[in-house]
Design a protein around this motif. Sequence first.
Motif, mmCIF file in Angstrom:
data_model
loop_
_atom_site.group_PDB
_atom_site.id
_atom_site.type_symbol
_atom_site.label_atom_id
_atom_site.label_comp_id
_atom_site.label_asym_id
_atom_site.label_seq_id
_atom_site.Cartn_x
_atom_site.Cartn_y
_atom_site.Cartn_z
ATOM 1 N N UNK A 41 -8.019 7.535 -0.492
ATOM 2 C CA UNK A 41 -8.332 6.420 -0.209
ATOM 3 C C UNK A 41 -7.255 5.278 0.137
ATOM 4 N N UNK A 42 -6.207 5.464 -0.871
ATOM 5 C CA UNK A 42 -4.965 4.642 -0.713
ATOM 6 C C UNK A 42 -4.121 4.912 0.751
ATOM 7 N N UNK A 43 -4.079 6.126 1.129
ATOM 8 C CA UNK A 43 -3.469 6.547 2.280
ATOM 9 C C UNK A 43 -4.305 5.901 3.531
ATOM 10 N N UNK A 44 -5.534 6.037 3.302
ATOM 11 C CA UNK A 44 -6.373 5.485 4.594
ATOM 12 C C UNK A 44 -6.262 3.814 4.654
ATOM 13 N N UNK A 45 -6.255 3.073 3.672
ATOM 14 C CA UNK A 45 -5.994 1.686 3.414
ATOM 15 C C UNK A 45 -4.681 1.544 3.950
ATOM 16 N N UNK A 46 -3.776 2.305 3.791
ATOM 17 C CA UNK A 46 -2.376 1.807 3.937
ATOM 18 C C UNK A 46 -2.276 1.889 5.596
ATOM 19 N N UNK A 47 -2.776 2.643 6.164
ATOM 20 C CA UNK A 47 -2.741 2.741 7.589
ATOM 21 C C UNK A 47 -4.024 1.792 8.337
ATOM 22 N N UNK A 48 -4.814 1.120 7.497
ATOM 23 C CA UNK A 48 -6.079 0.401 8.282
ATOM 24 C C UNK A 48 -5.488 -1.022 8.252
ATOM 25 N N UNK A 49 -6.292 -1.741 8.586
ATOM 26 C CA UNK A 49 -6.006 -3.474 8.712
ATOM 27 C C UNK A 49 -7.279 -4.095 7.608
ATOM 28 N N UNK A 89 1.070 -1.044 -0.218
ATOM 29 C CA UNK A 89 0.083 0.073 0.095
ATOM 30 C C UNK A 89 0.818 1.346 -0.178
ATOM 31 N N UNK A 90 2.009 1.264 0.750
ATOM 32 C CA UNK A 90 2.744 2.408 0.818
ATOM 33 C C UNK A 90 3.545 2.814 -0.378
ATOM 34 N N UNK A 91 3.827 1.684 -1.207
ATOM 35 C CA UNK A 91 4.460 1.844 -2.435
ATOM 36 C C UNK A 91 3.596 2.149 -3.514
ATOM 37 N N UNK A 92 2.292 1.664 -3.633
ATOM 38 C CA UNK A 92 1.282 2.288 -4.382
ATOM 39 C C UNK A 92 1.182 3.809 -4.176
ATOM 40 N N UNK A 93 0.850 3.894 -2.834
ATOM 41 C CA UNK A 93 0.447 5.372 -2.635
ATOM 42 C C UNK A 93 1.464 6.244 -3.024
#
Length: 511
Positions: free
Chosen positions: A126-134, A98-102
Amino acid sequence: MMQADNPIMWLRVQLTKRVDASSLGLFRIVWGLLMVWEAVRKLPKVTGIYSPEYFHFKYSLFPFIEPLPEVWMMRVEVWFMLAAALLITAGLWFRGASAVFLLIYTHLFLIDKLYYNNHFYLTILFSFILAISNADACYRFHWFRKRSPVTDEPPTVPLWNLVLLRGQVVVLYFFGGIAKLNSDWLQGEPVRYWFSIKPPDHILAPVLSQEWFVWLVCWSGLLLDLTAGFLLLSRKTRVPTMLVLIGFHLTNDQLFKIGLFPLIGISMLLLFVDPDRPRKVFVWLTQRWKGATVTEPQEALTAATSKTAPAAWGLTAFVVCFLAFQSFWPLRTWTYAANPSWTEVGHCFSWRMMLRHKDAFMQFTFDPPETERYLEQHPEILPKISQAHLQRMVKNPHFLLQYAHALNETLEAQGKHNVKIHCYSVVSLNGRPYQLMIDPEADLATASYGFFEVPNWIVPLERHKRAGLYPKTEEARQEAIRLAIQGIKRKPAPQTIIQASGSAPAETLRQ
């Protein structure tokens, strides 16, 4: 009792309440597949809008962002983004992927302001929120890793994961509706014009020419945007709102070329179903398929939820500040006296969707005049600009200023100092009569563009001019442009080094 009397404590408890991870996990899979498609769509653009050989229009806060120095590097970057999207879909090495994609997607987004699009901005958020989510807690693939031990308790996630995503969707719809509260949209523009240029064999051609359909699209779109996000939050109105939104996005897909946004809009509805609903549906399907009875571990979920501890102060502050910023940032456009659709100041990052159609003509001239002859003799020194960039530049004051600055830097590198660059620009907004957009007396070589103010070299939109007066033919359009240019007191020089007329398809201007 303490929680009831203390809203902050209640909020802290709610944010960390454990809920079923099923809906978020399913959304992650659908979102990941859409991002795979998005990455594939970007590969051909590596030799186009992302190419390092072209001049790129910059965002005011990120002028230092550049494409990678070689085309093959840009291609590798997009392939890495594609791989990251596949890993997100599978739930493998989720946080890192997710971090790489963001990072890659944000880099591509910031390279060139030319193709700003609201759904690209939404993708970053959305990519940021998903990257810190579960979001990988449920429905992970286990092709390359040991399976997790089977338990009686379903995977759960803290509620703040869904709160952030749902809140962002509410902001998207509501401020998209707020932006439509302007005279042009309420009178059916520019929707009426876009419908008029659709081909006669369009699937909706029988109704596109009907005035009632224009009013239906404008007013239903306005009301839906203002209310949809809030209606999705209520169980009583959720299902009918979802059905309406599915129809809305499918209709938009037929009417307008807006990329993946209709599919993204439909996929976002997964965030508003009951968190355990997808799991229950899968259990039911398994029972139907295998003929076996599967016990749902509801008691375990309830027990896990009842033991929730208050969220940390830092987490609570982050959620509140994130959603507060997203709610107040779009409102900055209302602090400007000028129309953002005309000046472009504040248009980006404000959920201003499908509000403007511009047709424009511009000429650059130089003082002293011999500068023009020098550039005509040495066209190779001009900053290289694509046809797409040129079509959009003529409609955007900020783009015109950036290119004028680039021209000035080129001339100074050639020993041509203190050259004044003027622009003769006439523009029609949503079918208004053509008028000046740039003050022809202003020296764009030294002019500036404030981030929170409307520059004084942008001529104000004449408010008395009515929208919807589009020229019926190309000859009428050319005549209207000619008359507008003749109305300029200081007439343009007969020979200019850069001249452009922009009437790009409306689909390229909507976001």
